[in-house]
Scaffold this motif. Structure first.
Motif, mmCIF file in Angstrom:
data_model
loop_
_atom_site.group_PDB
_atom_site.id
_atom_site.type_symbol
_atom_site.label_atom_id
_atom_site.label_comp_id
_atom_site.label_asym_id
_atom_site.label_seq_id
_atom_site.Cartn_x
_atom_site.Cartn_y
_atom_site.Cartn_z
ATOM 1 N N SER A 1 0.830 -1.203 0.000
ATOM 2 C CA SER A 1 0.000 0.000 0.000
ATOM 3 C C SER A 1 0.869 1.259 0.000
ATOM 4 C CB SER A 1 -0.990 0.013 1.169
ATOM 5 O OG SER A 1 -0.311 0.015 2.395
ATOM 6 N N ALA A 2 2.035 1.195 0.631
ATOM 7 C CA ALA A 2 2.949 2.346 0.579
ATOM 8 C C ALA A 2 3.352 2.620 -0.867
ATOM 9 C CB ALA A 2 4.184 2.084 1.434
ATOM 10 N N LEU A 3 3.563 1.553 -1.625
ATOM 11 C CA LEU A 3 3.931 1.710 -3.034
ATOM 12 C C LEU A 3 2.778 2.292 -3.843
ATOM 13 C CD1 LEU A 3 5.747 1.261 -5.514
ATOM 14 C CD2 LEU A 3 4.846 -1.077 -5.634
ATOM 15 N N TRP B 1 0.043 6.845 -6.709
ATOM 16 C CA TRP B 1 -1.120 7.741 -6.832
ATOM 17 C C TRP B 1 -0.707 9.182 -6.569
ATOM 18 C CZ3 TRP B 1 -5.066 4.650 -3.323
ATOM 19 C CH2 TRP B 1 -5.459 3.500 -4.006
ATOM 20 N N ALA B 2 -0.057 9.372 -5.436
ATOM 21 C CA ALA B 2 0.294 10.732 -5.023
ATOM 22 C C ALA B 2 1.176 11.411 -6.060
ATOM 23 C CB ALA B 2 0.995 10.699 -3.666
ATOM 24 N N THR B 3 2.198 10.699 -6.518
ATOM 25 C CA THR B 3 3.159 11.294 -7.441
ATOM 26 C C THR B 3 2.526 11.608 -8.791
ATOM 27 O OG1 THR B 3 4.924 10.072 -6.358
ATOM 28 C CG2 THR B 3 5.402 11.006 -8.535
ATOM 29 N N PHE C 1 0.263 4.105 -2.786
ATOM 30 C CA PHE C 1 0.056 5.515 -2.417
ATOM 31 C C PHE C 1 1.116 6.400 -3.050
ATOM 32 C CE2 PHE C 1 -2.192 4.304 1.848
ATOM 33 C CZ PHE C 1 -3.311 3.918 1.122
ATOM 34 N N LEU C 2 2.339 5.909 -3.093
ATOM 35 C CA LEU C 2 3.416 6.687 -3.727
ATOM 36 C C LEU C 2 3.084 6.932 -5.198
ATOM 37 C CD1 LEU C 2 7.238 6.304 -3.372
ATOM 38 C CD2 LEU C 2 6.220 6.190 -5.646
#
Lengths: 192, 192
Positions: free
Chosen positions: B141-143, B148-150, B145-146
């Motif tokens: 999930s950290a990946l 999506w956010a970026t 989110f990274l």
DNA sequence: GTCTATACGTTGATAGAC
DNA sequence: GTCTATCAACGTATAGAC
């Protein structure tokens, strides 16, 4: 009046620039709305002061990215500071995000001056690391945007993060682990 | 009425949920505001339809992340699709961002159902890659989110991106290069 | 400094002519 | 279906009593 500023930060974050009402800010601060206007004159001025108030913490986090340092400790400290700021002041981050989202009408000048200067310095720092063969050849601004976007995601899209976590709030312990994960992803993205 | 939906997407993105007025939407669509209410009844309903309208493109981009594929082509296709969507429909992304920013009062259900299901599938896919030793051990999930956010940063914070680019618009050519940079950063973050 | 009452502008929504 | 005129609700801001 600190209590008004704090209430305003939360209300502007939750309802937006226009959606936030001075009456609601006053209610959450525990006083009649006439007092809000007494201390801050206009809603617009209160909004500006909320944004300016966030800047202090923002600049403190920014200062952890020291141009003279080695890439690994510099990036680690910066990503950690930004992640901790998202945890500590999520509403502040969200007010800022809303401002930029709508075209940064109020903070445009800051972006073009202080932030641009800060960024240009870090771009040169990163270029120096690349020239010295300390990190992989990456686009410096692409890296900075990745760091900003990813770290602020946990504040700005907190509701989505929680919902996708099954509706359960993120504990301090889980968040600490997440910070380490984000640091690891960022460091590896530049080859460290 | 497609012309109203398109105007509404832009106005909601620029002024926020509450800040957008039916009068302004009507003006940008080139007709009196009574017509907006004739076709969409309420502003609230129009807002919902704008969000729903964006979902089509969003889901199309999401479908490029195929669970059965190998990590390198799957991540490359997904990051590219998300970056292209940010370029193609920046206003849609910004309306969505504003919605989540304010706690996703309207789209909460979608996040907890369709998006959660989509994410859970991809989390399993990424876990599978890790078990097979195809990528480094990352928090799935950290990946996500990274990513999506970026990728969404270029749409949601477009104003900031432009200002930090010295006020010059990003050309198609520059944006293509930026897509490659972001893909490279993401792939390297998981050890590819 | 604090609060109640209120003036005035804005906006979502509709009535009713065409 | 399209448009102008209008209204009721809401929100910013202030006047003025305490």
């Amino acid at each position: 009046m600190a209590v008004i500023l704090e209430a305003a930060e939360r209300v502007f974050a939750l309802y937006g620039h226009k959606g936030a009402t001075t009456e609601r800010i006053a209610r959450e601060a525990g006083l009649p709305k006439a007092n809000v206007h007494y201390y801050f004159k206009t809603k617009e001025n209160l909004y500006r002061q909320v944004l300016a108030h966030i800047l202090d913490d923002w600049m403190a986090a920014a200062s952890t990215f020291e141009p003279g340092h080695e890439p690994e400790p510099a990036l680690r400290a910066y990503v950690t500071a930004k992640m901790e700021l998202s945890r500590k002041r999520p509403y502040g981050s969200r007010v800022w995000a809303g401002e930029v989202l709508s075209g940064a009408p109020v903070m445009e000048k800051f972006l073009g001056t202080t932030l641009k200067t800060w960024m240009d310095e870090r771009v040169r720092t990163i270029e120096g690391w690349i020239e010295d063969g300390k990190i992989r050849a990456v686009d410096p601004s692409a890296l900075l945007f990745l760091i900003w976007a990813t770290t602020q995601h946990y504040a700005d899209f907190e509701r989505q993060v929680v919902i996708l976590n099954g509706g359960k709030k993120i504990t301090d312990k889980e968040y600490q682990a997440r910070i380490d994960e984000v640091v690891a992803l960022v460091l590896r993205s530049v080859g460290l």
